[in-house]
Design a protein around this motif. Structure first.
Motif, PDB file in Angstrom:
ATOM      1  N   VAL A 187       0.920  -1.107   0.067  1.00 40.56           N
ATOM      2  CA  VAL A 187      -0.062  -0.017  -0.154  1.00 40.56           C
ATOM      3  C   VAL A 187       1.025   1.365   0.058  1.00 40.56           C
ATOM      4  CG1 VAL A 187      -1.942   1.256   1.255  1.00 40.56           C
ATOM      5  CG2 VAL A 187      -1.707  -1.279   1.313  1.00 40.56           C
ATOM      6  N   SER A 188       0.709   2.240  -0.853  1.00 40.08           N
ATOM      7  CA  SER A 188       1.557   3.204  -0.969  1.00 40.08           C
ATOM      8  C   SER A 188       0.659   4.542  -1.514  1.00 40.08           C
ATOM      9  CB  SER A 188       2.654   3.025  -2.154  1.00 40.08           C
ATOM     10  OG  SER A 188       2.110   2.781  -3.291  1.00 40.08           O
ATOM     11  N   TRP A 189       1.155   5.585  -1.194  1.00 33.51           N
ATOM     12  CA  TRP A 189       0.582   7.027  -1.337  1.00 33.51           C
ATOM     13  C   TRP A 189       0.889   7.290  -2.735  1.00 33.51           C
ATOM     14  CZ3 TRP A 189      -2.962   9.005   1.714  1.00 33.51           C
ATOM     15  CH2 TRP A 189      -2.918   8.867   3.254  1.00 33.51           C
ATOM     16  N   PRO A 190      -0.109   7.741  -3.800  1.00 28.23           N
ATOM     17  CA  PRO A 190       0.153   8.361  -4.942  1.00 28.23           C
ATOM     18  C   PRO A 190       1.052   9.399  -4.923  1.00 28.23           C
ATOM     19  CG  PRO A 190      -2.262   8.830  -4.453  1.00 28.23           C
ATOM     20  CD  PRO A 190      -1.591   7.942  -3.605  1.00 28.23           C
ATOM     21  N   ALA A 191       1.697   9.648  -6.256  1.00 26.55           N
ATOM     22  CA  ALA A 191       2.673  10.901  -6.192  1.00 26.55           C
ATOM     23  C   ALA A 191       1.838  12.149  -6.206  1.00 26.55           C
ATOM     24  CB  ALA A 191       3.271  10.782  -7.580  1.00 26.55           C
ATOM     25  N   ASP A 192       2.609  13.151  -5.723  1.00 28.43           N
ATOM     26  CA  ASP A 192       1.853  14.448  -5.286  1.00 28.43           C
ATOM     27  C   ASP A 192       0.702  14.505  -4.351  1.00 28.43           C
ATOM     28  OD1 ASP A 192       1.819  17.145  -5.820  1.00 28.43           O
ATOM     29  OD2 ASP A 192       0.539  17.149  -7.392  1.00 28.43           O
TER      30      ASP A 192
END
Length: 337
Positions: free
Chosen positions: A130-135
Motif C-alpha cells: 500500500v503506497s500513497w500516489p505521487a503529489d
C-alpha cells in the motif's frame, strides 16, 4: 447391498470422497492506495455436502481494518481433475489507512464434516503493498474513489417578499457528494465559512449508495451552510474545488462547483433583519369544511328526488329483512297408535 452401491459408483464414475478444502484470496488492484477498500474472500470447498455449516477463520489483519459493509455469502462450483466441488464463498471488505504492507498472517483452520474426522487446513500468508500516489498534498483530506459526482443548490430566505436581498436575509448552500467504492467517514468537509461574514453550519447527512439487491457500493454526503450577512455590500461565495484520486484510471481528478455573487442592501426598517420571519401558515381546515357542507347541501337539493327514493327503498328492504315469517308446523298433528 454395499457391493452394489460401490459398483454403481464405479460405473457412474462419481468420485465422492468427502474431501474438504479451504482457500483464501485477496481481491485487490495492482496499485493500492490508503483508504481504498479491497475484498478478502474465503471459500469452503467440498465434493459432498455441507454438514455442518463451515466454520470461518478469524480475520487477523496487520496495517488494516475490517469494514462492516454487509456482503452476502455466495454459492460457487468448480471442476478439478474430474471432481465436482461445491463451495461457499465469504467476502469481507478491508482497508489500510496508511502506506506499508496490508498483511494477513498464516492461519490453521480445523474443518469438520459429518461422519469424517477433523481436518486441519493451513492458509498461507497474504500480503499487498500500500503506497500513497505521487503529489499527495493533504493526506488527511485524501479521497480515493472509483467515481465521484458533485452537485449543489441555492436557497434564499427573505424576511419579506421582495426581490432585493437585505442584511438579515439568509443564503443557504446545499452541496451533495456521491462517490462509489468509498465509505462516508472518508469524505472530508466540503463547505467552510467566509472570513468576516457570519455563517451557520448544519449537521451533515451521510447515507449509503446501493444497487441491485441492496448491495452497498458507495456513500453520499450532504452538507448545508447558511450565510448570514451582517453588512450591506457585496457577498462573494467562492467556488468549491475537491481534488480526489481516481482508483480506476490511477490519476488525480478535480471536481468543481461554481460560486455565487450577491448584492446586499441595508437592513429593512423595524428590525426585520434581526430575525428570519416566515409567512404564517394558512389554516385551510375551516374553509375546506365549509366548502364540503355547501357541496353536500347543493347535492341534496338538486338530487332530492333520487335521495328520497333511495331512502324509501332502503327502509323497505330493512322491513322485509326483519319481517317475521311464520313457519309451518313441523310435527304431525295426527298420529296413528
Amino acid at each position: 447391498m454395499k457391493r452394489l452401491i460401490v459398483c454403481l459408483l464405479l460405473l457412474l464414475n462419481l468420485p465422492v470422497r468427502a474431501e474438504m478444502v479451504m482457500t483464501r484470496e485477496l481481491v485487490a488492484p495492482d496499485q493500492l492506495v490508503p483508504g481504498q477498500p479491497v475484498t478478502i474472500a474465503v471459500t469452503f470447498w467440498t465434493d459432498s455436502w455441507f454438514n455442518p455449516p463451515p466454520q470461518w477463520p478469524e480475520m487477523v489483519i496487520e496495517n488494516g481494518n475490517l469494514l462492516n459493509t454487509p456482503l452476502p455469502n455466495q454459492l460457487v462450483t468448480r471442476n478439478s481433475d474430474g471432481i465436482s466441488w461445491s463451495g461457499i464463498r465469504m467476502e469481507r471488505q478491508v482497508m489500510a489507512w496508511d502506506q506499508g504492507t496490508l498483511r494477513f498472517p498464516a492461519a490453521d483452520v480445523v474443518m469438520l464434516s459429518a461422519n469424517q474426522p477433523p481436518k486441519t487446513v493451513s492458509l498461507p500468508v497474504l500480503e499487498k503493498a500500500v503506497s500513497w500516489p505521487a503529489d499527495v498534498r493533504q493526506p488527511d483530506r485524501f479521497l480515493p474513489a472509483s467515481t465521484l459526482e458533485l452537485s449543489q443548490q441555492w436557497h434564499i430566505y427573505r424576511a419579506t417578499e421582495d426581490q432585493q436581498l437585505h442584511v438579515g436575509d439568509v443564503i443557504e448552500r446545499v452541496v451533495t457528494l456521491r462517490a462509489t467504492d468509498v465509505i462516508a467517514v472518508q469524505i472530508p468537509q466540503l463547505l467552510y465559512a467566509i472570513p468576516g461574514s457570519g455563517a451557520q453550519r448544519l449537521p451533515p447527512v451521510n447515507s449509503n449508495l446501493t444497487q441491485g439487491r441492496d448491495e452497498i457500493v458507495g456513500a453520499q454526503r450532504e452538507e448545508r451552510l447558511r450565510y448570514l450577512p451582517s453588512q450591506a455590500g457585496e457577498l462573494v461565495i467562492p467556488p468549491l474545488r475537491l481534488r480526489w484520486w481516481d482508483t480506476r484510471q490511477h490519476q488525480w481528478q478535480l471536481a468543481e462547483l461554481p460560486g455565487a455573487h450577491y448584492t446586499l442592501a441595508a437592513a429593512r426598517p423595524a428590525g426585520s433583519e434581526q430575525a428570519l420571519k416566515a409567512r404564517a401558515p394558512v389554516n385551510w381546515m375551516p374553509w375546506l369544511t365549509a366548502a364540503a357542507i355547501v357541496l353536500l347541501l347543493l347535492a341534496g337539493f338538486f338530487f332530492r328526488r333520487i335521495v328520497s327514493h333511495s331512502l324509501q327503498r332502503l327502509v323497505q328492504r330493512l322491513r322485509e329483512y326483519w319481517r317475521i315469517v311464520p313457519l309451518p308446523d313441523l310435527l304431525p298433528t295426527k298420529r296413528q297408535k
